[in-house]
Design an enzyme around this catalytic site. Structure first.
Site, PDB file in Angstrom:
ATOM      1  N   ARG A 124       0.850  -1.183   0.000  1.00 54.45           N
ATOM      2  CA  ARG A 124       0.000   0.000   0.000  1.00 54.45           C
ATOM      3  C   ARG A 124       0.888   1.235   0.000  1.00 54.45           C
ATOM      4  NH1 ARG A 124      -2.927   3.052   4.703  1.00 54.45           N
ATOM      5  NH2 ARG A 124      -3.925   4.575   3.353  1.00 54.45           N
ATOM      6  N   HIS A 132      -2.966  10.952   0.695  1.00 56.13           N
ATOM      7  CA  HIS A 132      -2.441  10.755   2.047  1.00 56.13           C
ATOM      8  C   HIS A 132      -1.806  12.081   2.467  1.00 56.13           C
ATOM      9  CE1 HIS A 132      -1.133   7.393   4.962  1.00 56.13           C
ATOM     10  NE2 HIS A 132      -0.778   8.538   5.545  1.00 56.13           N
ATOM     11  N   GLU A 136      -7.729   8.528   6.089  1.00 58.44           N
ATOM     12  CA  GLU A 136      -8.017   9.121   7.393  1.00 58.44           C
ATOM     13  C   GLU A 136      -8.620  10.514   7.316  1.00 58.44           C
ATOM     14  OE1 GLU A 136      -4.362   8.737   9.632  1.00 58.44           O
ATOM     15  OE2 GLU A 136      -4.596   6.582   9.832  1.00 58.44           O
ATOM     16  N   ASN A 186      -7.795   1.615   9.802  1.00 61.59           N
ATOM     17  CA  ASN A 186      -6.513   1.810  10.493  1.00 61.59           C
ATOM     18  C   ASN A 186      -6.774   1.806  11.994  1.00 61.59           C
ATOM     19  OD1 ASN A 186      -5.590   2.257   7.928  1.00 61.59           O
ATOM     20  ND2 ASN A 186      -5.053   4.406   8.216  1.00 61.59           N
ATOM     21  N   TYR A 218      -4.721   1.713  15.944  1.00 64.76           N
ATOM     22  CA  TYR A 218      -3.497   1.695  16.746  1.00 64.76           C
ATOM     23  C   TYR A 218      -3.756   1.559  18.246  1.00 64.76           C
ATOM     24  CZ  TYR A 218      -0.989   3.208  12.575  1.00 64.76           C
ATOM     25  OH  TYR A 218      -0.445   3.267  11.314  1.00 64.76           O
ATOM     26  N   GLU A 223      -3.743  -0.169   8.085  1.00 64.36           N
ATOM     27  CA  GLU A 223      -2.599   0.249   8.909  1.00 64.36           C
ATOM     28  C   GLU A 223      -2.746  -0.318  10.307  1.00 64.36           C
ATOM     29  OE1 GLU A 223      -1.699   4.445   9.291  1.00 64.36           O
ATOM     30  OE2 GLU A 223      -2.056   4.763   7.150  1.00 64.36           O
TER      31      GLU A 223
HETATM   32  O1  IFM Z   1       2.264   7.741  10.079  1.00 61.16           O
HETATM   33  C1  IFM Z   1       0.871   7.740  10.227  1.00 61.16           C
HETATM   34  C2  IFM Z   1       0.192   7.564   8.894  1.00 61.16           C
HETATM   35  O2  IFM Z   1       0.571   8.529   7.965  1.00 61.16           O
HETATM   36  C3  IFM Z   1      -1.299   7.666   9.061  1.00 61.16           C
HETATM   37  N1  IFM Z   1      -1.777   6.779  10.097  1.00 61.16           N
HETATM   38  C4  IFM Z   1      -1.084   6.778  11.353  1.00 61.16           C
HETATM   39  C5  IFM Z   1       0.410   6.636  11.140  1.00 61.16           C
HETATM   40  C6  IFM Z   1       1.138   6.661  12.498  1.00 61.16           C
HETATM   41  O3  IFM Z   1       0.888   7.866  13.143  1.00 61.16           O
END
Ligand code: IFM
Length: 450
Positions: free
Chosen positions: A77, A121, A166, A298, A300, A355
């Site tokens: 990606r 992006h 995002e 995505n 985290y 992500e």
């Molecule tokens: O680095 C970023 C990415 O560009 C977008 N999503 C989160 C990642 C980590 O912060």
């Protein structure tokens, strides 16, 4: 298939973004982007870091693709830099920009790596910012034109497309919280920007269907689990608001549910909608809900939320729990719950984790080895959560680790390292970390023990 296996055909990949890795910001006719302008504005990024050189991927892409081939990923990606294709935002096409991505795509395909292309992006051409940026409806139109151009140029070989990465970051983080380019702190403009990113997404899907038929198209949304700090009704209501602010404001319209009514009321109470939802024009919500083939998710971390001072806001609570170097709590359970919810509530037909990854600072030791076992642990836990979600029925098609390389982490500069491959920014030397070897094995076995 054991309890740890992933389905046959599951797509393992890594993700990157143009401005974070390419460098070469003046090469071959590329125009200025908002991140060039923002990162060169004093005080906006850590240490004044910028993406001028980054990982020099623009010149080192053959080496980087060789790393991907060694890793054994089935898909990569990456994002296309809009200002390389259209230095003035719209109009005259810069063929050298198209050629760069065309070569990249060809080499990926030669290695049997499927390209997953993100159109946006975050590197908006600066000229479009000067004429209003995402708060202006015209930018959504310009984005659709750009989508059509790239679709026409690469759609014969690229079969997987993502429109916007995002939208929460593009709008809220960048126009309300002021942390990302263009660095505004204006809630009404942020909500207009949010609407126009979603509208641009819908129009781009329609353009891609015309210009690149028989392709899979989707959007990439970022999610944060929103967990109430206590069982109290006030904390639970606040967590629901944060979920609306971060997650539902974007997922609901894309899934055809419109903007969440509770959040429209909250934003009105907060004074964020002085002219109501006047940026929404007839037909927009149907455009935003244009059917897609997949959702890119995505994930985290989570936020723990307590009641705020008013009945429309909230407070973030920091617990003494394990965090990655960027300060984000490790919370794989939220990942599992998210994947279930995306399927059971929204019924997205297919989901890719576009992500997931962890920031840790480890570099090469005296023997040249990068022992990043905390990243291995983080990935193992999250792969396990994904595996359990699949077993529970979630149609997960693939998983992209963020990121292939250490890279420019936006306002946090080069301090945070998310890569499976360490990058020495002075020499540009690449060193695969222990997590690279771990991921290589997961891919080879298509299985992971949690
Ligand atoms: O680095 C970023 C990415 O560009 C977008 N999503 C989160 C990642 C980590 O912060």
């Amino acid at each position: 298939m054991t309890g740890y296996d992933f389905p046959q055909g599951f797509v393992w990949g890594t993700a990157t973004a143009a401005y974070q890795i390419e460098g070469a910001v003046h090469a071959d006719g590329r125009g200025e982007s908002i991140w060039d302008r923002f990162s060169h504005t004093p005080g906006k990024t850590l240490n004044g870091d910028n993406g001028d050189v980054a990982c020099d991927h623009y010149h080192r892409w053959p080496e980087d693709i060789a790393l991907m081939a060694d890793l054994g990923i089935q898909a990569y990606r990456f994002s296309v830099a809009w200002p390389r294709i259209l230095p003035s935002g719209r109009g005259k096409i810069n063929q050298a920009g198209i050629d760069f991505y065309s070569r990249l795509v060809d080499r990926l395909l030669e290695h049997g790596i499927t390209p997953f292309l993100t159109l946006y992006h975050w590197d908006l051409p600066q000229v479009l910012q000067d004429s209003g940026g995402w708060p202006a409806r015209d930018t959504a139109q310009a984005f659709a034109e750009y989508a059509g151009i790239v679709g026409r140029a690469l759609g014969d070989r690229v079969k997987h497309w993502m429109t916007i990465n995002e939208p929460w970051c593009v709008s809220i983080l960048s126009h309300y919280m002021g942390e990302h380019a263009p660095g505004l702190q204006n809630p009404p403009l942020a909500l207009a920007a949010a609407h126009h990113t979603l509208l641009g997404h819908g129009w781009a899907v329609q353009e891609l269907r015309r210009e690149a038929p028989a392709c899979e198209v989707g959007i990439v949304l970022n999610y944060t689990a929103s967990v109430p700090a206590s069982d109290s009704a006030a904390d639970q209501a606040a967590a629901r608001r944060y979920d609306g602010f971060f997650n539902r404001w974007f997922s609901d319209p894309v899934a055809g549910l419109g903007y969440p009514a509770d959040m429209v009321a909250n934003y009105s109470a907060a004074g964020f909608l002085p002219d109501g939802m006047n940026f929404v024009q007839p037909g927009d919500m149907a455009t935003i809900a244009t059917p897609t083939d997949f959702l890119g998710a995505n994930y985290y971390t989570r936020e723990v939320i307590a009641a705020g001072e008013t009945d429309w806001d909230w407070q973030l609570v920091t617990l003494d729990t394990e965090r990655t170097a960027i300060g984000w709590e490790i919370y794989p359970q939220g990942f599992y719950e998210l994947l279930l919810r995306l399927y059971s509530h929204y019924r997205f037909p297919k989901i890719y984790v576009t992500e997931n990854g962890a920031s840790y600072a480890e570099g090469p030791d005296s023997a040249g080895r990068v022992r990043d076992e905390r990243r291995v642990r983080y990935l193992r836990q999250h792969f396990g959560a994904a595996q359990r979600a699949i077993s529970a029925g979630v149609p997960l098609g693939g998983y992209f680790v963020w990121s292939l390389l250490d890279n420019f982490e936006w306002a946090k500069g080069y301090n945070d390292r998310f890569g499976l491959v360490h990058v020495n920014y002075e020499t540009q030397q690449r060193t695969p970390k222990d997590s690279f070897a771990f991921f290589k094995q997961v891919i080879a076995e298509n299985a992971v023990e949690e």
